[in-house]
Design an enzyme around this catalytic site. Structure first.
Site, PDB file in Angstrom:
ATOM      1  N   ASP A 138       1.902  14.748   0.682  1.00  0.00           N
ATOM      2  CA  ASP A 138       0.928  15.827   0.882  1.00  0.00           C
ATOM      3  C   ASP A 138       0.086  15.632   2.140  1.00  0.00           C
ATOM      4  O   ASP A 138      -0.332  16.600   2.773  1.00  0.00           O
ATOM      5  CB  ASP A 138       0.018  15.951  -0.355  1.00  0.00           C
ATOM      6  CG  ASP A 138      -0.580  14.623  -0.771  1.00  0.00           C
ATOM      7  OD1 ASP A 138       0.212  13.681  -1.015  1.00  0.00           O
ATOM      8  OD2 ASP A 138      -1.806  14.498  -0.854  1.00  0.00           O
TER       9      ASP A 138
ATOM     10  N   THR B  40     -10.240  -5.464   0.866  1.00  0.00           N
ATOM     11  CA  THR B  40     -11.062  -5.913   1.988  1.00  0.00           C
ATOM     12  C   THR B  40     -11.828  -4.778   2.672  1.00  0.00           C
ATOM     13  O   THR B  40     -12.755  -5.035   3.421  1.00  0.00           O
ATOM     14  CB  THR B  40     -10.156  -6.558   3.058  1.00  0.00           C
ATOM     15  OG1 THR B  40      -9.178  -5.576   3.426  1.00  0.00           O
ATOM     16  CG2 THR B  40      -9.450  -7.786   2.528  1.00  0.00           C
TER      17      THR B  40
ATOM     18  N   GLY C  41      -4.671  -5.059  -3.472  1.00  0.00           N
ATOM     19  CA  GLY C  41      -5.198  -4.253  -4.571  1.00  0.00           C
ATOM     20  C   GLY C  41      -4.424  -2.971  -4.732  1.00  0.00           C
ATOM     21  O   GLY C  41      -3.719  -2.531  -3.830  1.00  0.00           O
ATOM     22  N   HIS C  42      -4.532  -2.402  -5.902  1.00  0.00           N
ATOM     23  CA  HIS C  42      -3.947  -1.092  -6.165  1.00  0.00           C
ATOM     24  C   HIS C  42      -5.087  -0.138  -6.401  1.00  0.00           C
ATOM     25  O   HIS C  42      -6.043  -0.486  -7.083  1.00  0.00           O
ATOM     26  CB  HIS C  42      -3.157  -1.098  -7.471  1.00  0.00           C
ATOM     27  CG  HIS C  42      -1.933  -1.934  -7.432  1.00  0.00           C
ATOM     28  ND1 HIS C  42      -1.008  -1.831  -6.448  1.00  0.00           N
ATOM     29  CD2 HIS C  42      -1.482  -2.858  -8.279  1.00  0.00           C
ATOM     30  CE1 HIS C  42      -0.033  -2.677  -6.699  1.00  0.00           C
ATOM     31  NE2 HIS C  42      -0.302  -3.312  -7.803  1.00  0.00           N
TER      32      HIS C  42
ATOM     33  N   ASP D 252       0.823  -1.226   0.000  1.00  0.00           N
ATOM     34  CA  ASP D 252       0.000   0.000   0.000  1.00  0.00           C
ATOM     35  C   ASP D 252       0.852   1.270   0.000  1.00  0.00           C
ATOM     36  O   ASP D 252       0.451   2.297   0.539  1.00  0.00           O
ATOM     37  CB  ASP D 252      -0.956   0.038   1.212  1.00  0.00           C
ATOM     38  CG  ASP D 252      -1.791  -1.211   1.311  1.00  0.00           C
ATOM     39  OD1 ASP D 252      -2.253  -1.684   0.254  1.00  0.00           O
ATOM     40  OD2 ASP D 252      -1.962  -1.738   2.421  1.00  0.00           O
TER      41      ASP D 252
ATOM     42  N   GLY E 198       0.233  13.824  -4.460  1.00  0.00           N
ATOM     43  CA  GLY E 198      -1.196  13.719  -4.737  1.00  0.00           C
ATOM     44  C   GLY E 198      -1.451  12.412  -5.464  1.00  0.00           C
ATOM     45  O   GLY E 198      -0.504  11.788  -5.971  1.00  0.00           O
TER      46      GLY E 198
ATOM     47  N   THR F 178       3.373 -12.763   2.923  1.00  0.00           N
ATOM     48  CA  THR F 178       2.566 -13.337   1.853  1.00  0.00           C
ATOM     49  C   THR F 178       3.279 -14.595   1.339  1.00  0.00           C
ATOM     50  O   THR F 178       4.339 -14.957   1.839  1.00  0.00           O
ATOM     51  CB  THR F 178       2.286 -12.287   0.749  1.00  0.00           C
ATOM     52  OG1 THR F 178       1.243 -12.782  -0.091  1.00  0.00           O
ATOM     53  CG2 THR F 178       3.530 -11.977  -0.078  1.00  0.00           C
TER      54      THR F 178
ATOM     55  N   LYS G  69      -0.123   3.830  -8.359  1.00  0.00           N
ATOM     56  CA  LYS G  69      -0.050   5.175  -8.933  1.00  0.00           C
ATOM     57  C   LYS G  69       1.250   5.367  -9.704  1.00  0.00           C
ATOM     58  O   LYS G  69       1.251   5.898 -10.821  1.00  0.00           O
ATOM     59  CB  LYS G  69      -0.179   6.218  -7.819  1.00  0.00           C
ATOM     60  CG  LYS G  69      -0.053   7.643  -8.332  1.00  0.00           C
ATOM     61  CD  LYS G  69       1.068   8.380  -7.676  1.00  0.00           C
ATOM     62  CE  LYS G  69       1.557   9.531  -8.493  1.00  0.00           C
ATOM     63  NZ  LYS G  69       1.129  10.831  -8.005  1.00  0.00           N
TER      64      LYS G  69
ATOM     65  N   GLY H  11       1.679   2.853  -2.675  1.00  0.00           N
ATOM     66  CA  GLY H  11       1.317   3.694  -3.820  1.00  0.00           C
ATOM     67  C   GLY H  11       1.978   3.205  -5.117  1.00  0.00           C
ATOM     68  O   GLY H  11       2.178   3.988  -6.043  1.00  0.00           O
ATOM     69  N   LYS H  12       2.289   1.902  -5.158  1.00  0.00           N
ATOM     70  CA  LYS H  12       2.929   1.339  -6.365  1.00  0.00           C
ATOM     71  C   LYS H  12       2.043   1.485  -7.587  1.00  0.00           C
ATOM     72  O   LYS H  12       2.512   1.728  -8.697  1.00  0.00           O
ATOM     73  CB  LYS H  12       3.260  -0.153  -6.167  1.00  0.00           C
ATOM     74  CG  LYS H  12       4.256  -0.419  -5.078  1.00  0.00           C
ATOM     75  CD  LYS H  12       4.414  -1.892  -4.820  1.00  0.00           C
ATOM     76  CE  LYS H  12       3.163  -2.552  -4.285  1.00  0.00           C
ATOM     77  NZ  LYS H  12       2.761  -2.098  -2.948  1.00  0.00           N
TER      78      LYS H  12
HETATM   79  P1  GDP Z   1      -0.386   0.133  -3.760  1.00  0.00           P
HETATM   80  O1  GDP Z   1      -1.011  -1.171  -3.477  1.00  0.00           O
HETATM   81  O2  GDP Z   1       1.075   0.174  -3.369  1.00  0.00           O
HETATM   82  O3  GDP Z   1      -0.604   0.618  -5.151  1.00  0.00           O
HETATM   83  O4  GDP Z   1      -1.066   1.220  -2.815  1.00  0.00           O
HETATM   84  P2  GDP Z   1      -2.631   1.532  -2.616  1.00  0.00           P
HETATM   85  O5  GDP Z   1      -3.269   1.737  -3.896  1.00  0.00           O
HETATM   86  O6  GDP Z   1      -3.242   0.579  -1.685  1.00  0.00           O
HETATM   87  O7  GDP Z   1      -2.536   2.870  -1.751  1.00  0.00           O
HETATM   88  C1  GDP Z   1      -2.127   4.046  -2.216  1.00  0.00           C
HETATM   89  C2  GDP Z   1      -3.262   5.041  -2.019  1.00  0.00           C
HETATM   90  O8  GDP Z   1      -2.696   6.301  -1.973  1.00  0.00           O
HETATM   91  C3  GDP Z   1      -4.231   5.085  -3.178  1.00  0.00           C
HETATM   92  O9  GDP Z   1      -5.492   5.452  -2.695  1.00  0.00           O
HETATM   93  C4  GDP Z   1      -3.652   6.153  -4.086  1.00  0.00           C
HETATM   94  O10 GDP Z   1      -4.622   6.792  -4.906  1.00  0.00           O
HETATM   95  C5  GDP Z   1      -3.122   7.082  -3.065  1.00  0.00           C
HETATM   96  N1  GDP Z   1      -1.941   7.832  -3.457  1.00  0.00           N
HETATM   97  C6  GDP Z   1      -0.842   7.425  -4.161  1.00  0.00           C
HETATM   98  N2  GDP Z   1       0.082   8.391  -4.190  1.00  0.00           N
HETATM   99  C7  GDP Z   1      -0.441   9.427  -3.476  1.00  0.00           C
HETATM  100  C8  GDP Z   1       0.045  10.720  -3.097  1.00  0.00           C
HETATM  101  O11 GDP Z   1       1.162  11.109  -3.411  1.00  0.00           O
HETATM  102  N3  GDP Z   1      -0.797  11.492  -2.344  1.00  0.00           N
HETATM  103  C9  GDP Z   1      -2.030  11.089  -1.937  1.00  0.00           C
HETATM  104  N4  GDP Z   1      -2.760  11.899  -1.189  1.00  0.00           N
HETATM  105  N5  GDP Z   1      -2.502   9.870  -2.247  1.00  0.00           N
HETATM  106  C10 GDP Z   1      -1.723   9.067  -3.008  1.00  0.00           C
END
Ligand code: GDP
Length: 430
Positions: free
Chosen positions: A334, A302, A39-40, A12, A415, A237, A17, A14-15
């Site tokens: 941010d 989940t 999930g992403h 989680d 963001g 995992t 994004k 932010g991979k």
């Molecule tokens: P992943 O599994 O590593 O892709 O991470 P997740 O998707 O579970 O969590 C990342 C969350 O942070 C998501 O809701 C993204 O939209 C959000 N996100 C990613 N980068 C940023 C950021 O720089 N700022 C903010 N506010 N949210 C972010």
């Protein structure tokens, strides 16, 4: 050119994004491990999506999305996920699934549930997606590869054999209904029909793509600390979360991975049980959880509230090292703009001694965080595009952490959107 996008911590980070952002200039995105358990979250022009199996590049028309052989493939969920995109007007993505990918069987999901029930309070906090029983069977050599769906004789013989052993456990350990090989065969025929349009010899496809000079992104799931060897075993995992495994789970040579982008979040969060040294609780945690990510820190699959903590330099230094990091993408910075002071975990105290080396699991349980407070910047930093334009205390936070973890932070994400990124020249970049 192959690049890996992986996590430094508990997942989680932010991979999704970062992969989605890099996919703009790539040709192929490959998932190489894990399953539909994590999930992403991706925010783009089509809206907000939670992806579980599909790689994060699926929203671009030019990207080929690949499910590599290392993935635990849940066929109905994959088909459903594709439909959930096309239902919301995303153009039908080009998807390839490795013929060597193994299938999550309906009984894997049942076994996951039954085992959690049996363990009660001592469970591993599984998402009950069948991932652990799936990988157990893979290494016990009773898993089913996608290619086997196309050979009825092999399928029949193997299903009968597998049901025999599974039914003993179902009957005598779990006291649950037993499996019927005929019913399973019918399910497998449905799976064959669903997956047929996507099946491909992926390693050979990638071999050619690399020769043709295509840009390939390997997208990791979870992070270093959930790796079964190097993570917080047993609260990990079931497949390796490391960039090195990207070569195996995609079927490419390891030396082709030229860039390893390790994603690190500006604070910590974790799901499931296990040691989490910099964890915070109560109102402090609630506030960070509510403000965190994009709309709160709750599991993408989940909906579970994530455990929250301050940035952990010890875990992140270790997490980046094991990944073989060439670049750190520092995300969700941010969110911290509301704090007067921001605590950062700079060491662990174990048995009266302070260390910055991440300990093995049994010692980790005893570790207490050594916190250092950094001044906050108390303003909104979304929309800023240049590193120099970030408030001084914010830059100080980034630079302090870079020094602690010892790997170059070359991207700062401020963001959730694709454009919310600041590139930065790092003194540590070779
Ligand atoms: P992943 O599994 O590593 O892709 O991470 P997740 O998707 O579970 O969590 C990342 C969350 O942070 C998501 O809701 C993204 O939209 C959000 N996100 C990613 N980068 C940023 C950021 O720089 N700022 C903010 N506010 N949210 C972010």
């Amino acid at each position: 050119m192959v690049k890996a996008v992986v996590g430094a911590n508990w997942g989680d980070e932010g991979k999704g994004k970062i992969t989605d952002m890099l996919a703009e200039k790539a040709d192929i995105v490959v998932r190489f491990q894990g399953g539909a358990n994590a999930g992403h979250t991706i925010v783009n022009n089509y809206g907000k999506f939670a992806l579980h199996t599909l790689p994060s590049g699926v929203f671009y028309g030019h990207i080929t999305s690949i499910i590599g052989n290392g993935v635990a493939l849940n066929i109905p969920l994959l088909v459903e996920e594709i439909k959930s995109l096309t239902d919301r007007d995303v153009p039908k993505p080009k998807i390839l699934v490795s013929d060597r990918c193994q299938i999550v069987m309906p009984y894997h999901i049942l076994f996951d549930q039954y085992e959690e029930e049996r363990l009660g309070g001592k469970s591993f906090g599984s998402t009950k997606s069948g991932i652990a029983p799936f990988y157990s069977d893979k290494y016990a050599k009773i898993g089913f590869q996608v290619s086997e769906l196309f050979d009825e004789d092999v399928l029949k013989e193997k299903l009968a054999r597998v049901c025999e052993t599974k039914n003993v456990t179902l009957e005598h350990l779990y006291h649950k209904p037993i499996l019927d090989p005929k019913e399973l065969l019918a399910t497998m025929r449905q799976y064959r029909e669903m997956i047929e349009p996507y099946v491909c010899d992926v390693s050979s496809y990638l071999d050619q793509a690399i020769k043709d000079g295509k840009t390939v992104l390997l997208e990791g799931q979870l992070g270093t600390l959930k790796d079964p060897d190097h993570g917080i075993y047993p609260m990990v995992t079931s497949s390796s979360t490391l960039a090195a495994y990207g070569a195996i789970g995609a079927g490419i040579p390891p030396y082709e991975i030229k860039q390893i982008i390790t994603v690190c979040k500006a604070y910590s969060s974790a799901v499931g049980a296990g040691a989490f040294v910099s964890e915070i609780f109560g109102d402090e945690a609630d506030e960070l959880r509510r403000r965190g990510g994009d709309g709160g820190e709750f599991g993408a699959t989940t909906g579970r509230p994530r455990r929250m903590g301050w940035f952990d330099c010890v875990a992140s230094k270790y997490g980046c090292r094991l990944q073989g990091t060439t670049d750190v993408a520092f995300t969700v910075l941010d969110v911290l703009g509301y704090l007067d002071e921001i605590p950062v975990c700079v060491g662990y105290e174990v048995d009266g001694q302070v260390t910055t080396d991440f300990p093995v699991s049994c010692k980790l349980e005893k570790a207490k965080p050594v916190l250092k407070k950094l001044p906050g910047w108390k303003c909104e930093i979304r929309g800023i595009k240049k590193y120099e334009e970030l408030p001084e205390n914010c830059r100080h936070y980034v630079e302090f952490i870079e020094e602690q973890i010892g790997h170059p932070i070359t991207m700062v994400s401020n963001g959730p959107g694709r454009d919310d990124i600041i590139y930065r020249e790092s003194p540590l970049k070779k």
